[in-house]
Design a protein around this motif. Structure first.
Motif, short mmCIF file in Angstrom:
data_model
loop_
_atom_site.label_atom_id
_atom_site.label_comp_id
_atom_site.label_asym_id
_atom_site.label_seq_id
_atom_site.Cartn_x
_atom_site.Cartn_y
_atom_site.Cartn_z
N THR A 12 -7.63 -0.75 -0.24
CA THR A 12 -7.55 -2.14 -0.71
C THR A 12 -6.42 -2.35 -1.70
O THR A 12 -6.17 -3.49 -2.11
CB THR A 12 -8.88 -2.56 -1.37
N ALA A 13 -5.73 -1.30 -2.09
CA ALA A 13 -4.69 -1.42 -3.11
C ALA A 13 -3.61 -2.42 -2.73
O ALA A 13 -3.26 -3.31 -3.51
CB ALA A 13 -4.06 -0.06 -3.39
N GLY A 14 -3.09 -2.30 -1.52
CA GLY A 14 -2.05 -3.20 -1.07
C GLY A 14 -2.53 -4.63 -0.98
O GLY A 14 -1.81 -5.56 -1.34
N MET A 15 -3.76 -4.80 -0.52
CA MET A 15 -4.33 -6.13 -0.38
C MET A 15 -4.48 -6.82 -1.73
O MET A 15 -4.13 -7.99 -1.90
CB MET A 15 -5.70 -6.02 0.30
N VAL A 16 -4.99 -6.09 -2.72
CA VAL A 16 -5.17 -6.65 -4.06
C VAL A 16 -3.81 -6.99 -4.67
O VAL A 16 -3.63 -8.06 -5.26
CB VAL A 16 -5.92 -5.65 -4.98
N HIS A 18 0.83 -1.21 0.00
CA HIS A 18 0.00 0.00 0.00
C HIS A 18 0.86 1.26 0.00
O HIS A 18 0.54 2.24 -0.67
CB HIS A 18 -0.93 0.01 1.21
N LYS A 19 1.96 1.21 0.74
CA LYS A 19 2.87 2.36 0.78
C LYS A 19 3.43 2.66 -0.60
O LYS A 19 3.50 3.81 -1.03
CB LYS A 19 4.01 2.09 1.77
N VAL A 20 3.79 1.60 -1.33
CA VAL A 20 4.33 1.78 -2.68
C VAL A 20 3.29 2.38 -3.60
O VAL A 20 3.57 3.31 -4.36
CB VAL A 20 4.83 0.43 -3.24
N PHE A 21 2.06 1.87 -3.52
CA PHE A 21 1.01 2.39 -4.41
C PHE A 21 0.60 3.81 -4.05
O PHE A 21 0.16 4.56 -4.92
CB PHE A 21 -0.19 1.45 -4.42
N SER A 22 0.72 4.16 -2.81
CA SER A 22 0.45 5.55 -2.42
C SER A 22 1.44 6.49 -3.09
O SER A 22 1.11 7.63 -3.44
CB SER A 22 0.52 5.69 -0.90
#
Length: 225
Positions: free
Chosen positions: A127-131, A114-118
């Motif tokens: 839910t980004a990190g989870m997916v 999630h940190k990377v996608f942020s």
């Protein structure tokens, strides 16, 4: 009754089998279109992808529709590989390795992703990190999609590939003409067996594909609730 039916009395039964198998194939393909769109929707919404929505073309052949799904699945594979590359580029090697370490807690992996996608998206959904972790850590891409793409290519290249999707609405004789032409009993039986073989493998791979997608989308729905 056709002369071939008088000479080979089991032909009508084989013909009905072919019609039934063809409908099963189309139903299975339709379900895969829906599942692919569902996964693409999740990737687009939560991971910043832009995968196009696909739709069965009733005026096209089985092969042409197979090619549509293959292209969409290939794009999904490409996007997941890109996600992995982004993770590897933006994380320290130790953190990147944690994403694939089965001993690491999943919540920690999700937080890292999630940190990377942020950073990548500027702002990422919860839910980004989870997916991302679910896709990277499962066999959805490495096994399930690859197997289904291979089977779709085989079906498209087989005698089934040239059959029109809309053939079922044209009547039994048109279906038989499209599939068999003037085949005799041994050819008719061979066509049925070919259909059965392709369909059995295709249905099994499709079920695994749909189950894998359901795992991802179920997590997303639970997170929303």
């Amino acid at each position: 009754m056709a002369l071939s039916d008088l000479l080979y009395p089991d032909n009508p039964k084989r013909r009905q089998e072919l019609i039934h198998l063809h409908q099963e194939l189309l139903n299975c393909m339709s379900t895969n279109f829906c599942a692919t769109n569902e996964l693409a929707g999740v990737l687009n919404e939560h991971l910043g992808c832009t995968i196009a929505h696909i739709q069965m073309r009733e005026s096209s052949t089985v092969k042409e529709n197979c090619d549509i799904i293959i292209q969409a699945m290939s794009e999904i594979q490409h996007q997941v590989q890109k996600i992995d590359s982004d993770m590897k580029e933006k994380l320290e090697p130790v953190l990147y390795q944690k994403l694939y370490d089965i001993k690491e807690p999943e919540l920690e992996k999700i937080a890292i992703a999630h940190k990377v996608f942020s950073i990548i998206l500027g702002e990422a959904t919860t839910t980004a990190g989870m997916v991302a972790i679910k896709l990277l850590g499962s066999n959805l891409i490495t096994l399930t999609v690859s197997k289904l793409v291979s089977l779709l290519a085989q079906i498209g290249a087989s005698v089934l590939g040239g059959i029109s999707i809309t053939i079922l609405g044209l009547g039994i004789e048109m279906i038989l003409h499209a599939i068999l032409g003037a085949m005799e009993r041994n050819q008719l039986l061979a066509a049925v067996r070919s259909y059965e073989k392709h369909l059995a493998e295709f249905k099994a791979a499709s079920e695994k594909y749909q189950c894998a997608i359901h795992e991802v989308t179920s997590l997303v729905r639970q997170q929303v609730q």
